[in-house]
Design a protein around this motif. Structure first.
Motif, PDB file in Angstrom:
ATOM      1  N   GLN A 114     -11.437   0.128   2.949  1.00 14.44           N
ATOM      2  CA  GLN A 114     -10.444   0.547   3.927  1.00 14.44           C
ATOM      3  C   GLN A 114      -9.914  -0.676   4.653  1.00 14.44           C
ATOM      4  O   GLN A 114     -10.691  -1.492   5.157  1.00 14.44           O
ATOM      5  CB  GLN A 114     -11.038   1.541   4.927  1.00 14.44           C
ATOM      6  N   THR A 115      -8.607  -0.803   4.694  1.00 14.20           N
ATOM      7  CA  THR A 115      -7.987  -1.934   5.380  1.00 14.20           C
ATOM      8  C   THR A 115      -8.037  -1.720   6.885  1.00 14.20           C
ATOM      9  O   THR A 115      -7.908  -0.598   7.369  1.00 14.20           O
ATOM     10  CB  THR A 115      -6.521  -2.120   4.936  1.00 14.20           C
ATOM     11  N   GLY A 116      -8.251  -2.822   7.591  1.00 12.75           N
ATOM     12  CA  GLY A 116      -8.303  -2.788   9.049  1.00 12.75           C
ATOM     13  C   GLY A 116      -7.210  -3.643   9.638  1.00 12.75           C
ATOM     14  O   GLY A 116      -6.045  -3.536   9.248  1.00 12.75           O
ATOM     15  N   ASN A 117      -7.597  -4.526  10.524  1.00  8.71           N
ATOM     16  CA  ASN A 117      -6.627  -5.383  11.211  1.00  8.71           C
ATOM     17  C   ASN A 117      -5.949  -6.347  10.253  1.00  8.71           C
ATOM     18  O   ASN A 117      -6.547  -6.805   9.280  1.00  8.71           O
ATOM     19  CB  ASN A 117      -7.314  -6.180  12.320  1.00  8.71           C
ATOM     20  N   VAL A 118      -4.707  -6.660  10.579  1.00  6.72           N
ATOM     21  CA  VAL A 118      -3.911  -7.637   9.831  1.00  6.72           C
ATOM     22  C   VAL A 118      -3.549  -8.743  10.809  1.00  6.72           C
ATOM     23  O   VAL A 118      -3.046  -8.483  11.900  1.00  6.72           O
ATOM     24  CB  VAL A 118      -2.616  -7.002   9.271  1.00  6.72           C
ATOM     25  N   LYS A 119      -3.821  -9.979  10.393  1.00  8.35           N
ATOM     26  CA  LYS A 119      -3.508 -11.128  11.241  1.00  8.35           C
ATOM     27  C   LYS A 119      -2.638 -12.088  10.442  1.00  8.35           C
ATOM     28  O   LYS A 119      -2.952 -12.417   9.299  1.00  8.35           O
ATOM     29  CB  LYS A 119      -4.805 -11.818  11.664  1.00  8.35           C
ATOM     30  N   GLN A 120      -1.556 -12.534  11.053  1.00  6.87           N
ATOM     31  CA  GLN A 120      -0.706 -13.521  10.404  1.00  6.87           C
ATOM     32  C   GLN A 120      -1.175 -14.912  10.789  1.00  6.87           C
ATOM     33  O   GLN A 120      -1.404 -15.206  11.958  1.00  6.87           O
ATOM     34  CB  GLN A 120       0.755 -13.344  10.812  1.00  6.87           C
ATOM     35  N   VAL A 121      -1.346 -15.761   9.769  1.00  9.22           N
ATOM     36  CA  VAL A 121      -1.700 -17.161   9.974  1.00  9.22           C
ATOM     37  C   VAL A 121      -0.675 -17.976   9.190  1.00  9.22           C
ATOM     38  O   VAL A 121      -0.754 -18.057   7.969  1.00  9.22           O
ATOM     39  CB  VAL A 121      -3.143 -17.460   9.476  1.00  9.22           C
ATOM     40  N   GLY A 122       0.290 -18.524   9.896  1.00  3.74           N
ATOM     41  CA  GLY A 122       1.377 -19.233   9.220  1.00  3.74           C
ATOM     42  C   GLY A 122       2.151 -18.265   8.352  1.00  3.74           C
ATOM     43  O   GLY A 122       2.586 -17.210   8.819  1.00  3.74           O
ATOM     44  N   ASN A 123       2.276 -18.580   7.063  1.00  2.81           N
ATOM     45  CA  ASN A 123       2.987 -17.701   6.132  1.00  2.81           C
ATOM     46  C   ASN A 123       2.058 -16.764   5.388  1.00  2.81           C
ATOM     47  O   ASN A 123       2.485 -16.091   4.446  1.00  2.81           O
ATOM     48  CB  ASN A 123       3.777 -18.541   5.118  1.00  2.81           C
ATOM     49  N   THR A 124       0.794 -16.758   5.753  1.00  3.65           N
ATOM     50  CA  THR A 124      -0.160 -15.882   5.083  1.00  3.65           C
ATOM     51  C   THR A 124      -0.580 -14.753   6.019  1.00  3.65           C
ATOM     52  O   THR A 124      -0.449 -14.849   7.237  1.00  3.65           O
ATOM     53  CB  THR A 124      -1.428 -16.649   4.636  1.00  3.65           C
ATOM     54  N   PHE A 125      -1.096 -13.708   5.405  1.00  2.82           N
ATOM     55  CA  PHE A 125      -1.601 -12.568   6.159  1.00  2.82           C
ATOM     56  C   PHE A 125      -3.059 -12.353   5.765  1.00  2.82           C
ATOM     57  O   PHE A 125      -3.400 -12.427   4.583  1.00  2.82           O
ATOM     58  CB  PHE A 125      -0.778 -11.310   5.851  1.00  2.82           C
ATOM     59  N   ARG A 126      -3.886 -12.123   6.749  1.00  3.04           N
ATOM     60  CA  ARG A 126      -5.315 -11.872   6.519  1.00  3.04           C
ATOM     61  C   ARG A 126      -5.606 -10.423   6.889  1.00  3.04           C
ATOM     62  O   ARG A 126      -5.388 -10.019   8.027  1.00  3.04           O
ATOM     63  CB  ARG A 126      -6.164 -12.826   7.341  1.00  3.04           C
ATOM     64  N   ILE A 127      -6.091  -9.694   5.903  1.00  5.50           N
ATOM     65  CA  ILE A 127      -6.324  -8.271   6.074  1.00  5.50           C
ATOM     66  C   ILE A 127      -7.828  -8.022   5.986  1.00  5.50           C
ATOM     67  O   ILE A 127      -8.460  -8.340   4.974  1.00  5.50           O
ATOM     68  CB  ILE A 127      -5.590  -7.448   4.979  1.00  5.50           C
ATOM     69  N   ASN A 128      -8.400  -7.460   7.037  1.00 10.18           N
ATOM     70  CA  ASN A 128      -9.827  -7.153   7.051  1.00 10.18           C
ATOM     71  C   ASN A 128     -10.100  -5.920   6.194  1.00 10.18           C
ATOM     72  O   ASN A 128      -9.369  -4.937   6.266  1.00 10.18           O
ATOM     73  CB  ASN A 128     -10.317  -6.880   8.471  1.00 10.18           C
ATOM     74  N   LEU A 129     -11.184  -5.990   5.393  1.00  6.03           N
ATOM     75  CA  LEU A 129     -11.609  -4.843   4.595  1.00  6.03           C
ATOM     76  C   LEU A 129     -12.961  -4.362   5.089  1.00  6.03           C
ATOM     77  O   LEU A 129     -13.834  -5.167   5.428  1.00  6.03           O
ATOM     78  CB  LEU A 129     -11.723  -5.208   3.121  1.00  6.03           C
ATOM     79  N   HIS A 130     -13.104  -3.042   5.085  1.00  4.75           N
ATOM     80  CA  HIS A 130     -14.330  -2.398   5.570  1.00  4.75           C
ATOM     81  C   HIS A 130     -14.870  -1.487   4.474  1.00  4.75           C
ATOM     82  O   HIS A 130     -14.107  -0.838   3.756  1.00  4.75           O
ATOM     83  CB  HIS A 130     -14.026  -1.597   6.838  1.00  4.75           C
ATOM     84  N   ASP A 131     -16.199  -1.437   4.366  1.00  4.80           N
ATOM     85  CA  ASP A 131     -16.893  -0.655   3.346  1.00  4.80           C
ATOM     86  C   ASP A 131     -17.062   0.785   3.829  1.00  4.80           C
ATOM     87  O   ASP A 131     -18.113   1.164   4.330  1.00  4.80           O
ATOM     88  CB  ASP A 131     -18.258  -1.298   3.060  1.00  4.80           C
ATOM     89  N   LEU A 132     -16.004   1.568   3.671  1.00  2.00           N
ATOM     90  CA  LEU A 132     -16.015   2.962   4.114  1.00  2.00           C
ATOM     91  C   LEU A 132     -15.248   3.810   3.107  1.00  2.00           C
ATOM     92  O   LEU A 132     -14.261   3.362   2.530  1.00  2.00           O
ATOM     93  CB  LEU A 132     -15.316   3.111   5.473  1.00  2.00           C
ATOM     94  N   PRO A 133     -15.684   5.057   2.925  1.00  4.13           N
ATOM     95  CA  PRO A 133     -14.918   5.946   2.049  1.00  4.13           C
ATOM     96  C   PRO A 133     -13.618   6.384   2.720  1.00  4.13           C
ATOM     97  O   PRO A 133     -13.452   6.248   3.940  1.00  4.13           O
ATOM     98  CB  PRO A 133     -15.860   7.139   1.839  1.00  4.13           C
ATOM     99  N   LYS A 134     -12.705   6.917   1.929  1.00  3.06           N
ATOM    100  CA  LYS A 134     -11.439   7.442   2.470  1.00  3.06           C
ATOM    101  C   LYS A 134     -11.722   8.549   3.476  1.00  3.06           C
ATOM    102  O   LYS A 134     -12.762   9.188   3.431  1.00  3.06           O
ATOM    103  CB  LYS A 134     -10.588   8.004   1.342  1.00  3.06           C
ATOM    104  N   GLY A 135     -10.758   8.737   4.355  1.00  2.00           N
ATOM    105  CA  GLY A 135     -10.855   9.844   5.292  1.00  2.00           C
ATOM    106  C   GLY A 135     -11.409   9.474   6.661  1.00  2.00           C
ATOM    107  O   GLY A 135     -11.508  10.324   7.539  1.00  2.00           O
ATOM    108  N   LYS A 136     -11.759   8.225   6.852  1.00  2.00           N
ATOM    109  CA  LYS A 136     -12.270   7.788   8.154  1.00  2.00           C
ATOM    110  C   LYS A 136     -11.100   7.519   9.097  1.00  2.00           C
ATOM    111  O   LYS A 136     -10.017   7.129   8.677  1.00  2.00           O
ATOM    112  CB  LYS A 136     -13.129   6.528   8.022  1.00  2.00           C
ATOM    113  N   SER A 137     -11.363   7.704  10.371  1.00  2.00           N
ATOM    114  CA  SER A 137     -10.316   7.456  11.373  1.00  2.00           C
ATOM    115  C   SER A 137     -10.101   5.957  11.545  1.00  2.00           C
ATOM    116  O   SER A 137     -10.973   5.145  11.214  1.00  2.00           O
ATOM    117  CB  SER A 137     -10.710   8.073  12.712  1.00  2.00           C
ATOM    118  N   GLU A 138      -8.959   5.600  12.092  1.00  2.00           N
ATOM    119  CA  GLU A 138      -8.645   4.191  12.375  1.00  2.00           C
ATOM    120  C   GLU A 138      -9.716   3.591  13.288  1.00  2.00           C
ATOM    121  O   GLU A 138     -10.145   2.457  13.105  1.00  2.00           O
ATOM    122  CB  GLU A 138      -7.256   4.084  13.006  1.00  2.00           C
ATOM    123  N   LYS A 139     -10.174   4.370  14.241  1.00  2.00           N
ATOM    124  CA  LYS A 139     -11.202   3.907  15.179  1.00  2.00           C
ATOM    125  C   LYS A 139     -12.508   3.591  14.433  1.00  2.00           C
ATOM    126  O   LYS A 139     -13.127   2.556  14.673  1.00  2.00           O
ATOM    127  CB  LYS A 139     -11.442   4.970  16.254  1.00  2.00           C
TER     128      LYS A 139
END
Length: 193
Positions: A114-139
């Motif tokens: 599950q993708t979490g926060n997205v952070k821009q660093v220069g021209n790249t984007f860093r997307i956090n991944l979390h080990d959770l099944p589908k259907g979980k809330s954003e929180k």
């Protein structure tokens, strides 16, 4: 009076320049949403591969190798080349290669991606991944531990996976890991170990 007016005009010009330069330096808001969707779609597809216990037997490839073969266009050229170079040099007896799936950052199957926060660093984007099944809330997603940071770049109109950063390995990136392992391979080949 004239001095105050010039000073006011000068301040307005400076403020406008600062405001517009800040707008130019930041990615459009839809880029963050777009890259997050790209990464989530890739990992939804990848989750099916890595969750299939018989995948390697059926396809004669690991899910990682299959992803590179079937979705190579999802990876930017430098990362794809580094992976290709690494895997086309055979391991010598006693050498250790990658002992985990670098796309999943695990040796075993994950619950999901599950993708979490997205952070821009220069021209790249860093997307956090979390080990959770589908259907979980954003929180719930944001509260879960980040096991992998996916680095993505926009090439033309398309997103590309450019690197993977492993928080559990001291934030080592996949390209750094491949370079380290390639160096170990070359050292063994040249008898320098």
């Amino acid at each position: 009076m004239m001095k105050n007016r010039r000073f006011s005009i000068f301040i307005v010009i400076i403020l406008c320049m600062v405001s517009f330069s800040d707008l130019k330096a930041q990615a459009p808001a839809n880029d963050k949403a777009s890259v997050k969707t790209f990464v989530q779609h890739f990992y939804d597809w990848y989750n099916v591969l890595q969750a299939d216990d018989d995948f390697t037997r059926k396809h004669h490839l690991s899910p990682f190798a299959f992803a590179i073969k079937e979705r190579g266009n999802y990876f930017d050229k430098p990362l794809r080349q580094a992976i290709s170079d690494y895997f086309h040099k055979p391991l010598k007896s006693g050498e250790t290669g990658l002992d985990f799936d670098p796309i999943a950052a695990a040796q075993d199957t994950r619950s999901g991606f599950q993708t979490g926060n997205v952070k821009q660093v220069g021209n790249t984007f860093r997307i956090n991944l979390h080990d959770l099944p589908k259907g979980k809330s954003e929180k719930e997603i944001l509260a879960a531990e980040t096991f992998l940071v996916v680095v993505a770049v926009k090439v033309g109109k398309d997103w590309k996976l450019a690197n993977f950063i492993y928080p559990a390995k001291g934030n080592m990136s996949q390209t750094d890991l491949i370079k380290l392992l390639a160096h170990q391979k070359n050292s063994a080949i040249n008898g320098l170990e």
